[in-house]
Design a protein around this motif. Structure first.
Motif, PDB file in Angstrom:
ATOM      1  N   LEU A   1      29.828 -30.271 -17.964  1.00  0.00           N
ATOM      2  CA  LEU A   1      30.951 -30.390 -17.714  1.00  0.00           C
ATOM      3  C   LEU A   1      31.566 -29.280 -18.268  1.00  0.00           C
ATOM      4  CD1 LEU A   1      34.065 -31.222 -16.395  1.00  0.00           C
ATOM      5  CD2 LEU A   1      33.496 -33.651 -18.266  1.00  0.00           C
ATOM      6  N   CYS A   2      31.232 -29.382 -19.626  1.00  0.00           N
ATOM      7  CA  CYS A   2      31.603 -29.401 -21.140  1.00  0.00           C
ATOM      8  C   CYS A   2      30.889 -27.365 -21.126  1.00  0.00           C
ATOM      9  CB  CYS A   2      31.021 -29.800 -22.990  1.00  0.00           C
ATOM     10  SG  CYS A   2      32.621 -31.574 -22.602  1.00  0.00           S
ATOM     11  N   SER A   3      30.101 -27.483 -20.706  1.00  0.00           N
ATOM     12  CA  SER A   3      29.431 -25.528 -20.795  1.00  0.00           C
ATOM     13  C   SER A   3      29.686 -24.909 -20.352  1.00  0.00           C
ATOM     14  CB  SER A   3      28.036 -26.453 -20.911  1.00  0.00           C
ATOM     15  OG  SER A   3      27.204 -25.095 -21.409  1.00  0.00           O
ATOM     16  N   VAL A   4      29.985 -25.213 -18.847  1.00  0.00           N
ATOM     17  CA  VAL A   4      30.610 -24.070 -17.969  1.00  0.00           C
ATOM     18  C   VAL A   4      31.999 -23.974 -18.311  1.00  0.00           C
ATOM     19  CG1 VAL A   4      30.515 -24.624 -15.892  1.00  0.00           C
ATOM     20  CG2 VAL A   4      28.795 -25.398 -16.748  1.00  0.00           C
ATOM     21  N   SER A   5      32.226 -25.437 -19.152  1.00  0.00           N
ATOM     22  CA  SER A   5      34.374 -25.330 -18.954  1.00  0.00           C
ATOM     23  C   SER A   5      34.572 -23.542 -19.718  1.00  0.00           C
ATOM     24  CB  SER A   5      34.928 -26.061 -19.864  1.00  0.00           C
ATOM     25  OG  SER A   5      34.553 -27.704 -18.658  1.00  0.00           O
ATOM     26  N   VAL A   6      33.484 -23.250 -20.761  1.00  0.00           N
ATOM     27  CA  VAL A   6      32.750 -22.064 -21.532  1.00  0.00           C
ATOM     28  C   VAL A   6      33.209 -21.289 -20.689  1.00  0.00           C
ATOM     29  CG1 VAL A   6      32.185 -20.933 -23.799  1.00  0.00           C
ATOM     30  CG2 VAL A   6      32.815 -23.569 -23.429  1.00  0.00           C
ATOM     31  N   ALA A   7      31.942 -20.779 -19.687  1.00  0.00           N
ATOM     32  CA  ALA A   7      31.921 -20.026 -18.594  1.00  0.00           C
ATOM     33  C   ALA A   7      33.127 -19.572 -18.222  1.00  0.00           C
ATOM     34  CB  ALA A   7      30.191 -20.371 -17.987  1.00  0.00           C
ATOM     35  N   VAL A   8      33.621 -20.573 -17.397  1.00  0.00           N
ATOM     36  CA  VAL A   8      35.061 -21.029 -17.087  1.00  0.00           C
ATOM     37  C   VAL A   8      35.720 -19.588 -17.541  1.00  0.00           C
ATOM     38  CG1 VAL A   8      36.852 -21.179 -16.155  1.00  0.00           C
ATOM     39  CG2 VAL A   8      35.084 -22.318 -15.532  1.00  0.00           C
ATOM     40  N   ALA A   9      35.414 -19.838 -18.836  1.00  0.00           N
ATOM     41  CA  ALA A   9      36.801 -19.669 -19.974  1.00  0.00           C
ATOM     42  C   ALA A   9      36.696 -18.065 -20.406  1.00  0.00           C
ATOM     43  CB  ALA A   9      36.965 -19.930 -21.164  1.00  0.00           C
ATOM     44  N   THR A  10      35.476 -17.468 -20.733  1.00  0.00           N
ATOM     45  CA  THR A  10      35.283 -16.534 -20.833  1.00  0.00           C
ATOM     46  C   THR A  10      35.157 -15.481 -19.386  1.00  0.00           C
ATOM     47  OG1 THR A  10      32.749 -17.052 -20.782  1.00  0.00           O
ATOM     48  CG2 THR A  10      33.251 -17.587 -22.620  1.00  0.00           C
ATOM     49  N   GLY A  11      35.222 -15.670 -18.383  1.00  0.00           N
ATOM     50  CA  GLY A  11      35.566 -15.396 -17.507  1.00  0.00           C
ATOM     51  C   GLY A  11      33.760 -14.312 -17.174  1.00  0.00           C
ATOM     52  N   ALA A  12      32.810 -14.961 -17.330  1.00  0.00           N
ATOM     53  CA  ALA A  12      31.665 -14.931 -17.242  1.00  0.00           C
ATOM     54  C   ALA A  12      31.668 -14.980 -15.465  1.00  0.00           C
ATOM     55  CB  ALA A  12      30.745 -15.508 -18.098  1.00  0.00           C
ATOM     56  N   PRO A  13      30.391 -13.723 -14.772  1.00  0.00           N
ATOM     57  CA  PRO A  13      30.164 -14.095 -14.060  1.00  0.00           C
ATOM     58  C   PRO A  13      28.980 -15.642 -13.679  1.00  0.00           C
ATOM     59  CG  PRO A  13      28.844 -12.478 -14.679  1.00  0.00           C
ATOM     60  CD  PRO A  13      29.521 -12.906 -15.560  1.00  0.00           C
ATOM     61  N   GLY A  14      28.381 -15.275 -14.366  1.00  0.00           N
ATOM     62  CA  GLY A  14      27.365 -16.304 -14.271  1.00  0.00           C
ATOM     63  C   GLY A  14      27.328 -16.913 -15.674  1.00  0.00           C
ATOM     64  N   VAL A  15      26.204 -18.067 -14.852  1.00  0.00           N
ATOM     65  CA  VAL A  15      25.670 -18.804 -16.325  1.00  0.00           C
ATOM     66  C   VAL A  15      24.069 -18.946 -15.909  1.00  0.00           C
ATOM     67  CG1 VAL A  15      25.215 -21.464 -16.924  1.00  0.00           C
ATOM     68  CG2 VAL A  15      27.607 -20.764 -16.302  1.00  0.00           C
ATOM     69  N   VAL A  16      23.029 -19.072 -17.348  1.00  0.00           N
ATOM     70  CA  VAL A  16      22.258 -18.496 -16.640  1.00  0.00           C
ATOM     71  C   VAL A  16      21.412 -19.556 -18.747  1.00  0.00           C
ATOM     72  CG1 VAL A  16      22.069 -16.822 -19.285  1.00  0.00           C
ATOM     73  CG2 VAL A  16      19.948 -17.197 -17.939  1.00  0.00           C
ATOM     74  N   LEU A  17      20.274 -19.900 -18.554  1.00  0.00           N
ATOM     75  CA  LEU A  17      19.182 -21.675 -19.130  1.00  0.00           C
ATOM     76  C   LEU A  17      18.041 -21.079 -19.039  1.00  0.00           C
ATOM     77  CD1 LEU A  17      20.149 -24.686 -18.637  1.00  0.00           C
ATOM     78  CD2 LEU A  17      21.418 -23.062 -16.681  1.00  0.00           C
TER      79      LEU A  17
END
Lengths: 422, 422
Positions: free
Chosen positions: B124-140
């Motif tokens: 919840l916290c981590s993907v909130s950052v991805a949203v804020a950066t405007g990144a097109p995706g998340v990787v891990l």
């Protein structure tokens, strides 16, 4: 009744026939609500000293632990509860839009229970009976959720458990049931009722399927009422097989209304796979009983081969509807739910498919709608059959592997394009 | 910071170095806490305007929905929460006896989250950052729980997600991650860090592993405090790999104490598989960093190949201990938990194994003890590999099938004996 069930907070006083409301029966023993394909059951419910219910019961926060509703449950075996219920009610505006609902939608996520399905509400009550009878074990047939839950509660009670599954039950689901120490037998569904009878008669086992179990489902209604801040949903969509969940949730809302706690009752919507759709067919044919139809469906967990009239009662009393749903519709709902972070089994996602279908048919709801989802996607057929592609670490190969396997995801395909070369 | 994260209830004000408490950094951007096997990470934490925290925050019932703790979380993306947390705290007197604990034991069952693990608090916290950066995706990279959870929250945020798994990840776990629309790549763990870097640099993806994620774990501490009626546990046993959960839960309790809400802090107990046991070894060797050791274990979900100093900090600040646990001990704890109706993955059951081991070594606790379990047994290796025996319906054959496969269950064997014939 055995002393182990002494629980002076339960206000249960007896059974009442649902076909002839004047007929009263004692609370003990619990009464089977199940009938085989050839007949209908004896419809009864547990009744309570409602005049002694403190309305403050419904003012408490809807936290886990069904013993908090003890006054309106049958007597529970001490120490059996394991903080079941209190499952999340997730606001789902995007899924409302997907379904065409112009209003509030909530998902009641029953996968948040101790064994990750609604069945824990049932088995807390049902296994309490087994404890009281002094039975050495519990027996039942199940497609998975019920079996695992009964096995878990039997284990807590120190009882043996035998679960009859169909031979095509996914292996992971069998591991699930066995993990709690239950003995799992894969037998043809047609013979399971006879075998259960033998296990009851010869081993003295308790058959975990009777009037007390359903009472546990009422708590889902109490929770929703609290989670909506004292509002009653306009409609509640329930995955439906033998309709025990449908009846239990309906009964909970009916009680809230009759106790003067809630101003109204919801319309109950039974969501059934089209290949079976027993309640849908019964209503279409204006029958007063439900005939089991056997047919293949991805929603195998709601493919019960037993029936009762409880579902018809709930539908008629609530002015409800049975919805017959194609597997394609269910699958689309499952994908939509996963797209909002909720990976539900097909049998649970069918409630959202039902909502979408009735909206498409012109139905409108002027208040909050609740779709109940029952369990995780882990239990579905086909899980584990499509392992991820192995990839070399070279960048170009990684991009090609991703494009080949996930190229239907438009955003990802777009991102990969510059790296795919000629 | 992007406007999508405007959330005036968060009191987060910046980062603070944990090795040099005078060093302050801005809240944005989040800082990676991860290092590869060759080095340690930069230990930082998010800090808050604690003087502005209303203590009434901790008087609310610990229901699901982490946004209820928003003042003490980093800014959350709107609409991303899906009623995570609020997981059950299950009283477990029989398991206390099993572990030799003379006192209260509670299981904090993190399998009751939206994707059935504690990782939902993180993502919840981590993907909130991805949203804020405007990144097109998340990787891990992930052994399963983190991957599924990140995929679920990425899906909610409308982002693509690429999850790198080890080729020996169980197929059902891969289905789980793919169900949320994530692209899963099976690559050798040794190369995953390089590949992640490439995906970050070339596709612009967000790497879901940084200082904000851990903050989500604090809410587990807030909930336990509320669930114990305002008591602080004497000890908290945590399955430990890279120790983000350990650190996050510790931080939550530390905050409760520093805010004057709680009178004490618990001892934090890091429970690690013996074949890896990075924190155990670091403390034994009196090192100030953690070296990753790779070794086989059934608790594969806590077999991280990355490390940080966060765990050592939590252990030292709390006078905690790292416990090195053999797979046999973990398996025994897993069976004990299932025997009480809780089928937890090996990596989650290890916390109970840790309790039993330290009790056997003479440790005593004079207050409530909490063991955190992380996820369901569905994710374990071997699930689905041992389908139930098919049986004919003839009574004698049924009894023999049961006896052959479940004969080690003494009660069942006893019940079957009269029917097994000569």
């Amino acid at each position: 009744m055995d002393n182990t069930l002494e629980n002076d907070v339960s206000l249960a006083i007896g059974h009442r026939s649902l076909s002839d409301l004047e007929t009263r029966l004692p609370l003990w023993p619990p009464i089977s609500q199940q009938a085989t394909a050839s007949g209908t059951s004896y419809p009864v419910e547990v009744t309570y000293a409602y005049d002694r219910v403190d309305r403050q019961l419904f003012a408490q926060p809807p936290l886990p632990g069904l013993e908090r509703w003890a006054p309106l449950l049958p007597p529970l075996a001490p120490g059996l509860s394991m903080a079941e219920g209190g499952t999340a009610l997730v606001p789902a505006p995007e899924l409302a839009a997907w379904a065409g609902l112009n209003g509030e939608l909530f998902i009641k996520d029953e996968s948040r229970n101790p064994t990750w399905s609604h069945k824990d509400r049932f088995n807390l009550c049902s296994v309490s009976v087994a404890v009281a009878t002094g039975a050495p074990g519990v027996v039942l047939s199940s497609s998975g959720n019920h079996g695992a839950s009964a096995a878990a509660y039997a284990a807590r009670a120190g009882l043996s458990c035998i679960v009859l599954v169909s031979p095509d039950t996914p292996p992971a689901v069998q591991s699930f049931v066995q993990a709690y120490g239950a003995a799992v037998l894969a037998v043809p569904p047609a013979g399971s009722q006879t075998l259960i009878r033998q296990i009851v008669e010869r081993l003295g086992y308790h058959f975990a399927h009777h009037s007390w179990g359903c009472e546990g489902y009422k708590t889902l209604a109490y929770e929703v009422f609290g989670q909506l801040g004292g509002r009653v949903p306009t409609a509640v969509f329930i995955p439906t097989s033998n309709a025990q969940l449908l009846f239990g949730v309906w009964k909970g809302f009916r009680e809230l209304h009759e106790l003067g706690v809630a101003a109204s009752t919801p319309v109950m919507m039974a969501c059934e796979p089209a290949t079976r759709a027993s309640h849908f067919r019964a209503i279409e044919a204006n029958q007063d009983h439900v005939e089991i139809v056997e047919g293949p469906t991805i929603a195998y967990a709601i493919g019960s081969s037993v029936s009762s009239t409880l579902g018809l009662l709930a539908l008629r009393q609530s002015s409800g509807v049975a919805v017959s749903i194609l597997d394609d519709e269910t699958q689309a709902a499952q994908v939509a739910l996963a797209g909002r972070g909720m990976w539900q089994e097909a049998s649970g996602a069918i409630s959202l498919a039902g909502l979408r279908q009735v909206i498409a048919a012109g139905r409108r709801f002027d208040g909050p709608v609740v779709c109940v989802t029952c369990s995780s996607g882990f239990k579905d057929l086909g899980v584990g059959r499509d392992p991820a592609p192995a990839s070399e670490l070279e960048w170009g190969l990684v991009c090609r592997t991703l494009a080949r396997h996930y190229g239907t995801q438009r955003a990802l395909a777009e991102q990969l394009r510059p790296f795919l070369g000629a």
